[in-house]
Design an enzyme around this catalytic site. Structure first.
Site, PDB file in Angstrom:
ATOM      1  N   SER A   7       0.908  -1.128   0.067  1.00  0.00           N
ATOM      2  CA  SER A   7      -0.020  -0.096  -0.066  1.00  0.00           C
ATOM      3  C   SER A   7       0.906   1.369  -0.005  1.00  0.00           C
ATOM      4  O   SER A   7       1.640   1.687   0.934  1.00  0.00           O
ATOM      5  CB  SER A   7      -0.958   0.135   1.169  1.00  0.00           C
ATOM      6  OG  SER A   7      -1.464   1.395   1.524  1.00  0.00           O
ATOM      7  N   HIS A  32      -1.317  -1.291  -4.362  1.00  0.00           N
ATOM      8  CA  HIS A  32      -2.363  -1.121  -3.572  1.00  0.00           C
ATOM      9  C   HIS A  32      -2.650   0.539  -3.490  1.00  0.00           C
ATOM     10  O   HIS A  32      -1.889   1.158  -2.574  1.00  0.00           O
ATOM     11  CB  HIS A  32      -2.449  -1.681  -2.484  1.00  0.00           C
ATOM     12  CG  HIS A  32      -3.839  -1.595  -1.551  1.00  0.00           C
ATOM     13  ND1 HIS A  32      -4.910  -2.314  -2.074  1.00  0.00           N
ATOM     14  CD2 HIS A  32      -4.270  -0.983  -0.654  1.00  0.00           C
ATOM     15  CE1 HIS A  32      -6.193  -2.099  -1.198  1.00  0.00           C
ATOM     16  NE2 HIS A  32      -5.585  -0.924  -0.388  1.00  0.00           N
ATOM     17  N   ASP A  34      -4.757   3.709  -2.175  1.00  0.00           N
ATOM     18  CA  ASP A  34      -5.960   4.024  -0.971  1.00  0.00           C
ATOM     19  C   ASP A  34      -6.521   5.383  -1.370  1.00  0.00           C
ATOM     20  O   ASP A  34      -5.557   6.144  -1.014  1.00  0.00           O
ATOM     21  CB  ASP A  34      -5.427   3.925   0.336  1.00  0.00           C
ATOM     22  CG  ASP A  34      -5.286   2.294   0.631  1.00  0.00           C
ATOM     23  OD1 ASP A  34      -6.082   1.620   0.674  1.00  0.00           O
ATOM     24  OD2 ASP A  34      -3.937   1.984   1.118  1.00  0.00           O
ATOM     25  N   MET A  36      -9.127   8.065  -0.148  1.00  0.00           N
ATOM     26  CA  MET A  36      -9.843   8.524   0.916  1.00  0.00           C
ATOM     27  C   MET A  36     -10.380   9.982   0.886  1.00  0.00           C
ATOM     28  O   MET A  36      -9.733  10.996   0.239  1.00  0.00           O
ATOM     29  CB  MET A  36      -9.060   8.755   2.259  1.00  0.00           C
ATOM     30  CG  MET A  36      -8.293   7.104   2.515  1.00  0.00           C
ATOM     31  SD  MET A  36      -7.352   7.345   3.986  1.00  0.00           S
ATOM     32  CE  MET A  36      -6.423   5.685   3.883  1.00  0.00           C
ATOM     33  N   HIS A  65      -8.467   1.374  -4.193  1.00  0.00           N
ATOM     34  CA  HIS A  65      -9.360   0.820  -3.043  1.00  0.00           C
ATOM     35  C   HIS A  65      -9.991   2.198  -2.848  1.00  0.00           C
ATOM     36  O   HIS A  65      -9.343   3.171  -2.273  1.00  0.00           O
ATOM     37  CB  HIS A  65      -8.470   0.394  -1.903  1.00  0.00           C
ATOM     38  CG  HIS A  65      -9.210   0.329  -0.493  1.00  0.00           C
ATOM     39  ND1 HIS A  65      -8.706  -0.124   0.574  1.00  0.00           N
ATOM     40  CD2 HIS A  65     -10.675   0.012  -0.435  1.00  0.00           C
ATOM     41  CE1 HIS A  65      -9.591  -0.132   1.609  1.00  0.00           C
ATOM     42  NE2 HIS A  65     -10.780  -0.187   0.883  1.00  0.00           N
ATOM     43  N   MET A  67     -12.317   4.399  -0.516  1.00  0.00           N
ATOM     44  CA  MET A  67     -13.006   4.525   0.483  1.00  0.00           C
ATOM     45  C   MET A  67     -13.494   6.039   0.521  1.00  0.00           C
ATOM     46  O   MET A  67     -13.268   6.983   1.115  1.00  0.00           O
ATOM     47  CB  MET A  67     -11.901   4.417   1.572  1.00  0.00           C
ATOM     48  CG  MET A  67     -11.342   3.394   2.202  1.00  0.00           C
ATOM     49  SD  MET A  67      -9.765   3.315   2.867  1.00  0.00           S
ATOM     50  CE  MET A  67      -8.591   3.248   1.637  1.00  0.00           C
ATOM     51  N   MET A 136     -11.615  -5.617   5.100  1.00  0.00           N
ATOM     52  CA  MET A 136     -10.808  -4.590   6.091  1.00  0.00           C
ATOM     53  C   MET A 136     -10.375  -5.475   7.183  1.00  0.00           C
ATOM     54  O   MET A 136     -11.407  -5.905   8.110  1.00  0.00           O
ATOM     55  CB  MET A 136     -11.401  -3.568   6.264  1.00  0.00           C
ATOM     56  CG  MET A 136     -11.692  -2.698   4.988  1.00  0.00           C
ATOM     57  SD  MET A 136     -10.281  -2.272   3.762  1.00  0.00           S
ATOM     58  CE  MET A 136      -9.428  -1.450   5.209  1.00  0.00           C
ATOM     59  N   ASP A 174      -6.690  -6.498   3.960  1.00  0.00           N
ATOM     60  CA  ASP A 174      -6.341  -5.187   3.971  1.00  0.00           C
ATOM     61  C   ASP A 174      -6.196  -4.381   5.394  1.00  0.00           C
ATOM     62  O   ASP A 174      -7.273  -4.234   6.064  1.00  0.00           O
ATOM     63  CB  ASP A 174      -7.142  -4.096   3.133  1.00  0.00           C
ATOM     64  CG  ASP A 174      -6.459  -2.679   2.882  1.00  0.00           C
ATOM     65  OD1 ASP A 174      -5.302  -2.589   3.322  1.00  0.00           O
ATOM     66  OD2 ASP A 174      -6.960  -1.809   2.268  1.00  0.00           O
TER      67      ASP A 174
HETATM   68  C1  DX5 Z   1      -6.422   1.400   5.433  1.00  0.00           C
HETATM   69  C2  DX5 Z   1      -5.999   1.208   3.950  1.00  0.00           C
HETATM   70  C3  DX5 Z   1      -4.723   0.261   3.960  1.00  0.00           C
HETATM   71  C4  DX5 Z   1      -3.503   0.722   4.757  1.00  0.00           C
HETATM   72  C5  DX5 Z   1      -3.115  -0.601   5.178  1.00  0.00           C
HETATM   73  O1  DX5 Z   1      -7.532   2.223   5.297  1.00  0.00           O
HETATM   74  O2  DX5 Z   1      -6.992   0.630   3.216  1.00  0.00           O
HETATM   75  O3  DX5 Z   1      -4.831  -0.264   2.780  1.00  0.00           O
HETATM   76  O4  DX5 Z   1      -2.786   1.565   3.943  1.00  0.00           O
HETATM   77  O5  DX5 Z   1      -1.877  -0.022   6.068  1.00  0.00           O
HETATM   78  P1  DX5 Z   1      -1.090  -1.098   6.804  1.00  0.00           P
HETATM   79  O6  DX5 Z   1      -0.449  -2.376   6.126  1.00  0.00           O
HETATM   80  O7  DX5 Z   1       0.164  -0.364   7.382  1.00  0.00           O
HETATM   81  O8  DX5 Z   1      -2.315  -1.563   7.887  1.00  0.00           O
HETATM   82 ZN    ZN Z   2      -6.457  -0.416   1.461  1.00  0.00          ZN
END
Ligand code: DX5
Ligand code: ZN
Length: 218
Positions: A7, A32, A34, A36, A65, A67, A136, A174
């Site tokens: 990620s 990956h 993320d 947000m 991903h 969110m 998650m 994740d």
């Molecule tokens: C959290 C993200 C994850 C996060 C994982 O909301 O969706 O992908 O970056 O990070 P680690 O592996 O550090 O928990």
């Molecule tokens: Zn993620």
């Protein structure tokens, strides 16, 4: 052998080219990414513009991903930015089936993510229509959190649902994945390991990725 999806949320954003070069030289399977929105989750990360830079920096699969609320407003922008997989949250979609249809109509793979409190059975009617389920294992919004152990039960339930329905969906885990807990996650049935802090805070990220790739079901 699991697929490993580092990620980039845990990367150093002042030296992304270096981190991309590191990932490209590693056994990592996917990026990956993320996204947000500060509404669905209490944090804001990045959008299509940065994803397009990652697209140009790698030939690896870009696993996006989302969110975010109302993902239907942005799915096309992420496809145009270069996403190979677009994963949306079940909790953010009143019309989840329609959202999945939209993503697939854009020619990309469709994933659905479930928060820790969301039971696996919410997917029972659409499991054959999706390419990936992202369970998650932390509450989304931040990297570096602790793995929620009950996720292991959910992985087994999801595996059963996938097998009994003839779905080809991959199971992605994740949040809080470490070298220590990865064997039990893979043993429970996971196909894809997302790892942020475990990779980017390691003294040797390439070797850490290689170790995650070697994890076998016990
Ligand atoms: C959290 C993200 C994850 C996060 C994982 O909301 O969706 O992908 O970056 O990070 P680690 O592996 O550090 O928990
Ligand atoms: Zn993620």
């Amino acid at each position: 052998m699991p697929l490993v999806a580092p990620s980039l949320l845990s990367a150093n954003f002042l030296q992304l080219q270096k981190d991309c070069d590191m990932l490209n030289s590693s056994e990592a399977d996917w990026y990956h990414l993320d996204v947000m929105d500060g509404r669905f989750v209490p944090n804001i990360s990045f959008g299509p513009m940065l994803i397009n830079f990652f697209r140009k920096a790698t030939t690896k699969t870009c696993d996006v991903h989302l969110m975010i609320e109302e993902p239907e407003r942005y799915a096309q922008a992420f496809q145009e930015a270069g996403a190979d997989i677009i994963t949306i949250h079940a909790e953010a979609c009143t019309h989840l089936h329609r959202n999945i249809q939209q993503i697939r109509s854009l020619g990309v793979k469709a994933g659905v993510a479930l928060n820790p409190h969301t039971p696996v059975h919410v997917l029972s009617e659409i499991i054959r229509d999706i390419d990936l389920v992202c369970l998650m294992s932390v509450n989304p919004g931040f990297g570096g959190q602790q793995f929620i152990p009950h996720t292991l039960v959910k992985i087994r339930e999801l595996k059963e649902l996938i097998n009994s329905s003839g779905s080809a969906a991959l199971i992605e885990i994740d949040g809080g994945v470490t070298l220590e807990n990865a064997p039990s996650i893979v043993s429970a049935g996971a196909d894809v390991l997302v790892a942020g802090n475990t990779v980017f805070k390691a003294t040797d990220p390439v070797a850490t990725i290689a170790q995650l790739k070697k994890v076998v079901a016990r």
